[in-house]
Design a protein around this motif. Structure first.
Motif, PDB file in Angstrom:
ATOM      1  N   PHE A 269       0.627  -0.974   0.199  1.00 50.92           N
ATOM      2  CA  PHE A 269       0.165  -0.082   0.184  1.00 50.92           C
ATOM      3  C   PHE A 269       0.770   1.639   0.187  1.00 50.92           C
ATOM      4  N   VAL A 270       0.353   1.977  -1.212  1.00 43.25           N
ATOM      5  CA  VAL A 270       1.083   3.479  -1.335  1.00 43.25           C
ATOM      6  C   VAL A 270       0.211   4.771  -1.472  1.00 43.25           C
ATOM      7  N   LEU A 271       0.476   5.457  -0.309  1.00 42.15           N
ATOM      8  CA  LEU A 271      -0.294   7.013  -0.785  1.00 42.15           C
ATOM      9  C   LEU A 271       1.012   7.775  -1.706  1.00 42.15           C
ATOM     10  N   ARG A 272      -0.033   8.504  -3.142  1.00 43.96           N
ATOM     11  CA  ARG A 272       0.756   9.042  -3.479  1.00 43.96           C
ATOM     12  C   ARG A 272       0.175  10.361  -4.130  1.00 43.96           C
ATOM     13  N   PRO A 273       0.436  11.136  -3.392  1.00 40.71           N
ATOM     14  CA  PRO A 273       0.307  13.063  -4.148  1.00 40.71           C
ATOM     15  C   PRO A 273       1.079  13.090  -5.028  1.00 40.71           C
ATOM     16  N   GLY A 274       1.247  14.208  -6.038  1.00 36.82           N
ATOM     17  CA  GLY A 274       2.152  14.534  -7.002  1.00 36.82           C
ATOM     18  C   GLY A 274       1.118  16.001  -7.134  1.00 36.82           C
ATOM     19  N   LEU A 275       2.381  16.191  -8.495  1.00 38.88           N
ATOM     20  CA  LEU A 275       1.956  17.824  -8.945  1.00 38.88           C
ATOM     21  C   LEU A 275       2.186  17.936 -10.115  1.00 38.88           C
ATOM     22  N   PHE A 276       0.805  17.626 -10.839  1.00 38.49           N
ATOM     23  CA  PHE A 276       1.177  17.863 -12.317  1.00 38.49           C
ATOM     24  C   PHE A 276       0.760  19.457 -13.512  1.00 38.49           C
ATOM     25  N   PHE A 277       1.609  19.449 -14.474  1.00 39.66           N
ATOM     26  CA  PHE A 277       1.454  20.673 -15.156  1.00 39.66           C
ATOM     27  C   PHE A 277       0.405  19.544 -16.120  1.00 39.66           C
ATOM     28  N   SER A 278      -1.041  19.676 -17.262  1.00 42.25           N
ATOM     29  CA  SER A 278      -1.906  19.119 -17.663  1.00 42.25           C
ATOM     30  C   SER A 278      -2.599  19.908 -18.485  1.00 42.25           C
ATOM     31  N   MET A 279      -2.560  19.798 -19.069  1.00 41.78           N
ATOM     32  CA  MET A 279      -2.984  20.255 -21.151  1.00 41.78           C
ATOM     33  C   MET A 279      -4.305  19.463 -21.250  1.00 41.78           C
ATOM     34  N   LYS A 280      -5.928  20.086 -20.905  1.00 40.45           N
ATOM     35  CA  LYS A 280      -6.725  19.135 -21.684  1.00 40.45           C
ATOM     36  C   LYS A 280      -8.087  20.369 -22.112  1.00 40.45           C
TER      37      LYS A 280
ATOM     38  N   TYR B 164      -3.564  23.122 -16.608  1.00 40.76           N
ATOM     39  CA  TYR B 164      -4.255  23.165 -15.763  1.00 40.76           C
ATOM     40  C   TYR B 164      -3.208  22.855 -14.658  1.00 40.76           C
ATOM     41  N   ILE B 165      -2.940  23.226 -13.182  1.00 38.99           N
ATOM     42  CA  ILE B 165      -2.189  22.829 -12.553  1.00 38.99           C
ATOM     43  C   ILE B 165      -3.155  21.332 -11.970  1.00 38.99           C
ATOM     44  N   GLU B 166      -2.953  20.190 -11.328  1.00 42.68           N
ATOM     45  CA  GLU B 166      -2.996  19.303 -10.792  1.00 42.68           C
ATOM     46  C   GLU B 166      -2.132  19.014  -9.531  1.00 42.68           C
ATOM     47  N   LEU B 167      -3.105  18.459  -8.862  1.00 42.84           N
ATOM     48  CA  LEU B 167      -2.872  17.380  -7.427  1.00 42.84           C
ATOM     49  C   LEU B 167      -3.662  16.310  -7.432  1.00 42.84           C
ATOM     50  N   PRO B 168      -3.588  15.197  -7.983  1.00 40.80           N
ATOM     51  CA  PRO B 168      -3.614  13.525  -7.454  1.00 40.80           C
ATOM     52  C   PRO B 168      -3.455  13.042  -6.188  1.00 40.80           C
ATOM     53  N   VAL B 169      -4.364  12.975  -5.644  1.00 41.76           N
ATOM     54  CA  VAL B 169      -3.717  12.168  -3.866  1.00 41.76           C
ATOM     55  C   VAL B 169      -4.748  11.481  -4.233  1.00 41.76           C
TER      56      VAL B 169
ATOM     57  N   LEU C  96       2.783  -4.568 -10.738  1.00 41.31           N
ATOM     58  CA  LEU C  96       1.683  -3.394 -10.868  1.00 41.31           C
ATOM     59  C   LEU C  96       1.471  -3.029  -9.678  1.00 41.31           C
ATOM     60  N   ALA C  97       0.545  -1.658 -10.188  1.00 39.49           N
ATOM     61  CA  ALA C  97      -0.180  -0.738  -9.245  1.00 39.49           C
ATOM     62  C   ALA C  97      -0.777  -0.510  -9.740  1.00 39.49           C
ATOM     63  N   LEU C  98      -2.070  -0.482  -8.975  1.00 44.59           N
ATOM     64  CA  LEU C  98      -3.733  -0.081  -9.464  1.00 44.59           C
ATOM     65  C   LEU C  98      -4.096   1.546  -9.012  1.00 44.59           C
ATOM     66  N   ASN C  99      -3.953   2.293  -9.099  1.00 47.22           N
ATOM     67  CA  ASN C  99      -4.543   3.517  -8.591  1.00 47.22           C
ATOM     68  C   ASN C  99      -5.823   4.179  -8.199  1.00 47.22           C
ATOM     69  N   ALA C 100      -5.675   4.878  -7.556  1.00 47.39           N
ATOM     70  CA  ALA C 100      -7.326   5.333  -8.026  1.00 47.39           C
ATOM     71  C   ALA C 100      -7.022   6.528  -6.093  1.00 47.39           C
ATOM     72  N   GLY C 101      -7.972   7.623  -6.085  1.00 46.65           N
ATOM     73  CA  GLY C 101      -8.499   8.361  -5.799  1.00 46.65           C
ATOM     74  C   GLY C 101      -8.640  10.538  -6.268  1.00 46.65           C
ATOM     75  N   PRO C 102      -8.780  11.004  -5.691  1.00 47.39           N
ATOM     76  CA  PRO C 102      -9.359  12.590  -6.007  1.00 47.39           C
ATOM     77  C   PRO C 102      -8.030  13.007  -6.345  1.00 47.39           C
ATOM     78  N   TYR C 103      -8.478  14.105  -7.367  1.00 53.22           N
ATOM     79  CA  TYR C 103      -7.309  14.689  -7.710  1.00 53.22           C
ATOM     80  C   TYR C 103      -8.058  16.064  -7.444  1.00 53.22           C
ATOM     81  N   VAL C 104      -7.327  17.266  -7.884  1.00 50.99           N
ATOM     82  CA  VAL C 104      -8.301  18.770  -7.766  1.00 50.99           C
ATOM     83  C   VAL C 104      -7.259  19.923  -8.579  1.00 50.99           C
ATOM     84  N   ALA C 105      -7.604  19.997  -9.119  1.00 46.57           N
ATOM     85  CA  ALA C 105      -6.401  20.933 -10.876  1.00 46.57           C
ATOM     86  C   ALA C 105      -7.270  22.580 -10.637  1.00 46.57           C
ATOM     87  N   CYS C 106      -6.246  23.702 -11.296  1.00 49.75           N
ATOM     88  CA  CYS C 106      -6.606  24.894 -10.800  1.00 49.75           C
ATOM     89  C   CYS C 106      -5.777  25.082 -12.517  1.00 49.75           C
TER      90      CYS C 106
END
Length: 184
Positions: free
Chosen positions: A60-71, A91-96, A110-120
């Motif tokens: 089990f891993v908790l993985r927060p991040g900070l990403f630039f994303s073009m949508k 956007y600048i995204e912060l997925p947790v 292999l790693a299965l990832n799931a969770g919320p994200y917030v983007a500005c």
């Protein structure tokens, strides 16, 4: 009593984090995005950023991040006169993400990832979307293929709030990504 409970929670979190193994990864990849309603066309974009992994166990891993994303979205038919046909949103995204790892063999897992994200939203063409929101949030899920220090995998995001409202319809971001990266 409330103070004792709050201090206990903070101490338990500090112990959990101090016992966790911390790793970093840098990722870059491509997005294919569209709006959720109408005959939305796909828009190609870039996704790049860093993520930090807090490994609470081997599985089990908790993985927060900070990403630039073009949508965004592209369409030739859905918008009325006066509205642009292409939406380019950055956007600048912060997925947790909660990540569950499954070792397959040696250096491969292999790693299965799931969770919320917030983007500005930091940039958007057109700049003045009718009834637009600068904040996007939603759910993200993905699968990582980890080969030693290298990682790649697909992700999907579904925005839960409206990005814009045009002609009475609310539009949400839907985003598909494929990223490649390296762990440190």
């Amino acid at each position: 009593m409330k103070k004792i409970f709050a201090v206990s929670i903070i101490m338990a979190a500090a112990v959990a984090v101090s016992n966790a193994q911390v790793n970093w990864d840098v990722r870059v990849g491509a997005n294919v995005s569209q709006f959720s309603e109408g005959d939305a066309g796909l828009k190609l974009g870039l996704k790049a950023g860093v993520a930090m992994e807090y490994a609470f166990s081997d599985l089990f891993v908790l993985r927060p991040g900070l990403f630039f994303s073009m949508k965004g979205s592209s369409d030739d038919t859905k918008f009325a006169a006066g509205f642009p046909k292409d939406f380019n949103l950055s956007y600048i995204e912060l997925p947790v993400l909660a990540s569950f790892r499954f070792p397959v063999s040696g250096n491969f897992s292999l790693a299965l990832n799931a969770g919320p994200y917030v983007a500005c939203r930091i940039n958007g063409k057109p700049d003045a979307l009718p009834d637009s929101e600068a904040i996007d949030f939603g759910a993200e899920a993905g699968l990582d293929f980890v080969f030693g220090r290298f990682v790649f995998g697909p992700q999907v995001q579904y925005g839960l709030n409206k990005v814009a409202k045009v002609a009475g319809e609310s539009y949400h971001n839907i985003n598909y990504s494929l990223t490649f990266g390296m762990k440190f």
